[in-house]
Design a protein around this motif. Structure first.
Motif, PDB file in Angstrom:
ATOM      1  N   GLU A  47       0.808  -1.218   0.000  1.00 38.53           N
ATOM      2  CA  GLU A  47       0.000   0.000   0.000  1.00 38.53           C
ATOM      3  C   GLU A  47       0.847   1.277   0.000  1.00 38.53           C
ATOM      4  N   PRO A  48       0.501   2.253  -0.830  1.00 36.31           N
ATOM      5  CA  PRO A  48       1.195   3.543  -0.782  1.00 36.31           C
ATOM      6  C   PRO A  48       0.701   4.397   0.380  1.00 36.31           C
ATOM      7  N   CYS A  49       1.516   5.374   0.755  1.00 39.64           N
ATOM      8  CA  CYS A  49       1.147   6.332   1.798  1.00 39.64           C
ATOM      9  C   CYS A  49       1.668   7.700   1.388  1.00 39.64           C
ATOM     10  N   PHE A  50       0.835   8.723   1.523  1.00 38.69           N
ATOM     11  CA  PHE A  50       1.222  10.087   1.148  1.00 38.69           C
ATOM     12  C   PHE A  50       1.853  10.811   2.325  1.00 38.69           C
ATOM     13  N   ILE A  51       2.942  11.544   2.041  1.00 39.62           N
ATOM     14  CA  ILE A  51       3.626  12.379   3.026  1.00 39.62           C
ATOM     15  C   ILE A  51       3.582  13.823   2.530  1.00 39.62           C
ATOM     16  N   PRO A  52       2.888  14.736   3.204  1.00 41.03           N
ATOM     17  CA  PRO A  52       2.878  16.136   2.753  1.00 41.03           C
ATOM     18  C   PRO A  52       4.238  16.791   2.969  1.00 41.03           C
ATOM     19  N   ARG A  53       4.598  17.673   2.044  1.00 39.87           N
ATOM     20  CA  ARG A  53       5.879  18.380   2.156  1.00 39.87           C
ATOM     21  C   ARG A  53       5.922  19.238   3.415  1.00 39.87           C
ATOM     22  N   SER A  54       4.795  19.824   3.755  1.00 39.59           N
ATOM     23  CA  SER A  54       4.655  20.596   4.990  1.00 39.59           C
ATOM     24  C   SER A  54       3.180  20.628   5.334  1.00 39.59           C
ATOM     25  N   ALA A  55       2.848  21.095   6.526  1.00 42.93           N
ATOM     26  CA  ALA A  55       1.451  21.093   6.973  1.00 42.93           C
ATOM     27  C   ALA A  55       0.559  21.939   6.083  1.00 42.93           C
ATOM     28  N   ASP A  56       1.116  23.010   5.500  1.00 36.44           N
ATOM     29  CA  ASP A  56       0.306  23.912   4.682  1.00 36.44           C
ATOM     30  C   ASP A  56       0.641  23.822   3.199  1.00 36.44           C
ATOM     31  N   ALA A  57       1.339  22.770   2.775  1.00 42.08           N
ATOM     32  CA  ALA A  57       1.648  22.597   1.354  1.00 42.08           C
ATOM     33  C   ALA A  57       0.361  22.349   0.570  1.00 42.08           C
ATOM     34  N   PRO A  58       0.323  22.692  -0.724  1.00 39.23           N
ATOM     35  CA  PRO A  58      -0.866  22.411  -1.538  1.00 39.23           C
ATOM     36  C   PRO A  58      -1.159  20.918  -1.579  1.00 39.23           C
ATOM     37  N   GLU A  59      -2.413  20.574  -1.866  1.00 36.90           N
ATOM     38  CA  GLU A  59      -2.788  19.165  -1.961  1.00 36.90           C
ATOM     39  C   GLU A  59      -1.866  18.432  -2.941  1.00 36.90           C
ATOM     40  N   GLY A  60      -1.369  17.283  -2.518  1.00 41.88           N
ATOM     41  CA  GLY A  60      -0.536  16.454  -3.386  1.00 41.88           C
ATOM     42  C   GLY A  60       0.928  16.828  -3.417  1.00 41.88           C
ATOM     43  N   ASP A  61       1.298  17.941  -2.797  1.00 44.10           N
ATOM     44  CA  ASP A  61       2.699  18.368  -2.795  1.00 44.10           C
ATOM     45  C   ASP A  61       3.432  17.602  -1.698  1.00 44.10           C
ATOM     46  N   GLY A  62       4.201  16.611  -2.091  1.00 42.45           N
ATOM     47  CA  GLY A  62       4.890  15.786  -1.118  1.00 42.45           C
ATOM     48  C   GLY A  62       5.420  14.533  -1.759  1.00 42.45           C
ATOM     49  N   TRP A  63       5.371  13.441  -1.001  1.00 42.82           N
ATOM     50  CA  TRP A  63       5.984  12.196  -1.444  1.00 42.82           C
ATOM     51  C   TRP A  63       5.036  11.024  -1.214  1.00 42.82           C
ATOM     52  N   ILE A  64       5.281   9.949  -1.950  1.00 42.67           N
ATOM     53  CA  ILE A  64       4.648   8.657  -1.712  1.00 42.67           C
ATOM     54  C   ILE A  64       5.719   7.696  -1.220  1.00 42.67           C
ATOM     55  N   VAL A  65       5.385   6.953  -0.159  1.00 43.85           N
ATOM     56  CA  VAL A  65       6.287   5.933   0.356  1.00 43.85           C
ATOM     57  C   VAL A  65       5.546   4.595   0.329  1.00 43.85           C
ATOM     58  N   GLN A  66       6.265   3.521  -0.027  1.00 44.59           N
ATOM     59  CA  GLN A  66       5.645   2.198  -0.036  1.00 44.59           C
ATOM     60  C   GLN A  66       6.713   1.117  -0.062  1.00 44.59           C
ATOM     61  N   VAL A  67       6.337  -0.059   0.411  1.00 44.26           N
ATOM     62  CA  VAL A  67       7.221  -1.218   0.402  1.00 44.26           C
ATOM     63  C   VAL A  67       7.091  -1.935  -0.931  1.00 44.26           C
ATOM     64  N   CYS A  68       8.234  -2.380  -1.458  1.00 40.90           N
ATOM     65  CA  CYS A  68       8.274  -3.184  -2.677  1.00 40.90           C
ATOM     66  C   CYS A  68       8.792  -4.572  -2.328  1.00 40.90           C
ATOM     67  N   ASN A  69       8.051  -5.601  -2.728  1.00 40.80           N
ATOM     68  CA  ASN A  69       8.435  -6.985  -2.482  1.00 40.80           C
ATOM     69  C   ASN A  69       9.352  -7.467  -3.604  1.00 40.80           C
ATOM     70  N   ARG A  70      10.603  -7.741  -3.316  1.00 42.97           N
ATOM     71  CA  ARG A  70      11.532  -8.304  -4.293  1.00 42.97           C
ATOM     72  C   ARG A  70      11.423  -9.828  -4.183  1.00 42.97           C
ATOM     73  N   LEU A  71      10.531 -10.402  -4.981  1.00 44.76           N
ATOM     74  CA  LEU A  71      10.081 -11.768  -4.772  1.00 44.76           C
ATOM     75  C   LEU A  71      11.200 -12.786  -4.928  1.00 44.76           C
ATOM     76  N   GLU A  72      11.970 -12.679  -5.988  1.00 43.53           N
ATOM     77  CA  GLU A  72      13.013 -13.677  -6.234  1.00 43.53           C
ATOM     78  C   GLU A  72      14.125 -13.592  -5.195  1.00 43.53           C
ATOM     79  N   GLU A  73      14.446 -12.385  -4.751  1.00 43.61           N
ATOM     80  CA  GLU A  73      15.533 -12.197  -3.786  1.00 43.61           C
ATOM     81  C   GLU A  73      15.079 -12.422  -2.349  1.00 43.61           C
ATOM     82  N   HIS A  74      13.780 -12.561  -2.132  1.00 42.85           N
ATOM     83  CA  HIS A  74      13.210 -12.730  -0.790  1.00 42.85           C
ATOM     84  C   HIS A  74      13.677 -11.638   0.167  1.00 42.85           C
ATOM     85  N   ARG A  75      13.531 -10.410  -0.281  1.00 42.77           N
ATOM     86  CA  ARG A  75      13.818  -9.269   0.577  1.00 42.77           C
ATOM     87  C   ARG A  75      12.928  -8.121   0.117  1.00 42.77           C
ATOM     88  N   SER A  76      13.074  -6.958   0.760  1.00 43.60           N
ATOM     89  CA  SER A  76      12.174  -5.834   0.502  1.00 43.60           C
ATOM     90  C   SER A  76      12.945  -4.540   0.318  1.00 43.60           C
TER      91      SER A  76
END
Length: 489
Positions: free
Chosen positions: A418-447
């Motif tokens: 699942e993605p999660c949004f991080i605002p650049r600051s408390a009063d930044a415009p909507e969508g101004d920031g970052w997305i963080v999420q885990v990626c499953n590296r299936l063959e390597e069995h790590r993340s």
């Protein structure tokens, strides 16, 4: 001696991890912006012991909380068990005591009547506390800095319901946490509770009402004036539990309801309006908002059940093509004298689930939404096994204002959480920031932990934080600033 079953739920990428660890300054490629100061929390179901009945579904694993601490351009890792009452009892016994998912009839008699929750569904920060949540029990409180478990909360004894949702919302205007509990009087009951909690942990409101039928009430939505509950027929009964069948089964013969509860302090169960539509499947909610007397409710909708491990209640085989979900807008008119929906409208032809927004727009008109996308046009190589059933191989962004969409594909031997949004600051415009999420590296069995510019995801991650271990498929997570969790310099 622990011997986990040789089944898909416990082998390959799904092999239990059971790792508590601290790793400082994770290896990365790219760069983490130095102004990012806070933590991303997520949770995975991770069984402490082999299942009591020989096999199990992932939804029944014990909660393992992960904290990614961002500061000074680096990321540190901390992971701890959510030490629920169940976890403690089984830890002391050295083996599983609780049986099948939501079936107390399968438990060891020594734990009959004990809280069965696993705290494995969401890691939610509010009022300086970390809430580890599973919807069949009260909320478990943990320290957001140390991840030490404090225990279940009934909000100073004011909460009388037995359950608390895994998907609370924070009202951006009042700052209150809005929540609910289903099966609030016990297993299989139709009773629901609606809660309003202040940042200091005071339960300001508890309202009881009943659902049209017992159902998995996983998520909900709010607007400034209403709380919205979509009742979808993943349902159950005591006959299923006595027969040892999976707790939930999907019933294609029942209608779907949208309950609209006025968010007044003097509201009662009689004030709820129940709108009704034909059968479908819907679980998570992207957002909801008001437009005059109209209420819009945006949810990924599928024609049929999305959960093969909760099979059709009448015995029909799982229908893969009909399980595809597409973001859909349900609209009801509070000025209408009818209980029918005003309309439903598919917002995209992109197949996806796990919708997220810039949470500062919760309950308000909004422009941007992110989702995990299943792109069937991309090649899939199941080396190392699936991390969680459907291969969610793409991050998607939809601009509701323009209709434009962006996508980023993670490759043929990876999948995404699942993605999660991080605002650049408390009063930044909507969508101004970052997305963080885990990626499953299936063959390597790590993340890996991936960080994107939120409105330019198609350019790919600006940083890939590499983990030397494998994170099992997690469910939900959230961001908190350093100030919110008491880690500010």
């Amino acid at each position: 001696m622990a011997q986990f079953p040789d089944t898909p739920a416990f082998t390959g990428f799904n092999t239990p991890s059971r790792i508590e660890a601290d790793i400082a300054d994770l290896d990365m490629t790219g760069a983490v912006p130095r102004e990012l100061d806070g933590a991303f929390y997520r949770v995975q179901p991770d069984p402490q012991h082999p299942p009591r009945l020989g096999d199990d579904i992932s939804f029944n694993g014990d909660g393992m909380i992960t904290m990614f601490r961002f500061h000074d351009g680096q990321v540190d890792f901390k992971q701890r068990w959510a030490q629920t009452d169940k976890w403690k009892l089984e830890h002391d016994a050295g083996h599983a005591l609780f049986g099948a998912y939501r079936n107390p009839l399968t438990d060891d008699e020594r734990v009959q009547g004990k809280i069965r929750g696993t705290a494995n569904t969401n890691a939610f920060i509010y009022g300086g506390k970390l809430y580890a949540l599973k919807e069949d029990s009260p909320a478990l409180v943990m320290d957001p800095a140390t991840l030490e478990t404090e225990g279940y909360t009934w909000f100073n004894g004011a909460m009388t319901g037995q359950t608390f949702t895994a998907h609370p919302k924070v009202d951006p205007d009042t700052g209150d946490m809005i929540a609910f509990g289903y099966a609030a009087k016990g297993v299989l009951t139709k009773d629901m509770t609606y809660y309003v909690v202040s940042p200091d942990g005071e339960l300001k409101q508890e309202l009881w009402f009943e659902l049209p039928y017992y159902a998995m009430m996983h998520d909900f939505a709010i607007t400034p004036d209403y709380a919205l509950f979509h009742v979808v027929p993943s349902t159950s009964n005591w006959e299923r539990l006595e027969a040892g069948l999976p707790h939930f089964g999907f019933d294609t013969t029942l209608p779907v309801y949208l309950g609209v509860l006025p968010r007044r302090t003097d509201a009662t169960a009689e004030d709820i309006r129940w709108f009704k539509r034909d059968n479908c499947f819907a679980s998570h909610v992207m957002n909801a908002f008001q437009e005059g007397s109209m209420i819009h409710f945006d949810t990924p909708e599928a024609k049929n059940n999305m959960f093969p491990f909760f099979p059709d209640i009448h015995g029909a085989p799982f229908n893969g093509p009909e399980s595809a979900s597409f973001l859909t807008r349900w609209t009801v008119d509070m000025a209408s004298n009818s209980d029918a929906f005003e309309r439903t409208e598919r917002l995209t032809n992109t197949m996806g689930e796990f919708p997220r927004i810039d949470e500062r727009r919760t309950g308000l008109p909004y422009r941007y939404g992110w989702m995990l996308v299943i792109d069937p046009t991309k090649p899939v190589e199941m080396k190392g096994g699936s991390a969680g059933g459907l291969v969610m191989n793409t991050l998607g962004l939809i601009d509701h204002q323009t209709g434009a969409e962006q996508k980023w594909w993670c490759g043929p031997v990876s999948s995404l959480q699942e993605p999660c949004f991080i605002p650049r600051s408390a009063d930044a415009p909507e969508g101004d920031g970052w997305i963080v999420q885990v990626c499953n590296r299936l063959e390597e069995h790590r993340s890996d932990l991936l960080l994107f510019d939120a409105l330019e995801i198609e350019k790919g991650p600006i940083a890939e934080i590499r983990l030397p271990i494998r994170l099992r498929f997690g469910l939900h997570g959230n961001w908190a600033t350093a100030a919110e969790i008491g880690l500010a310099a």
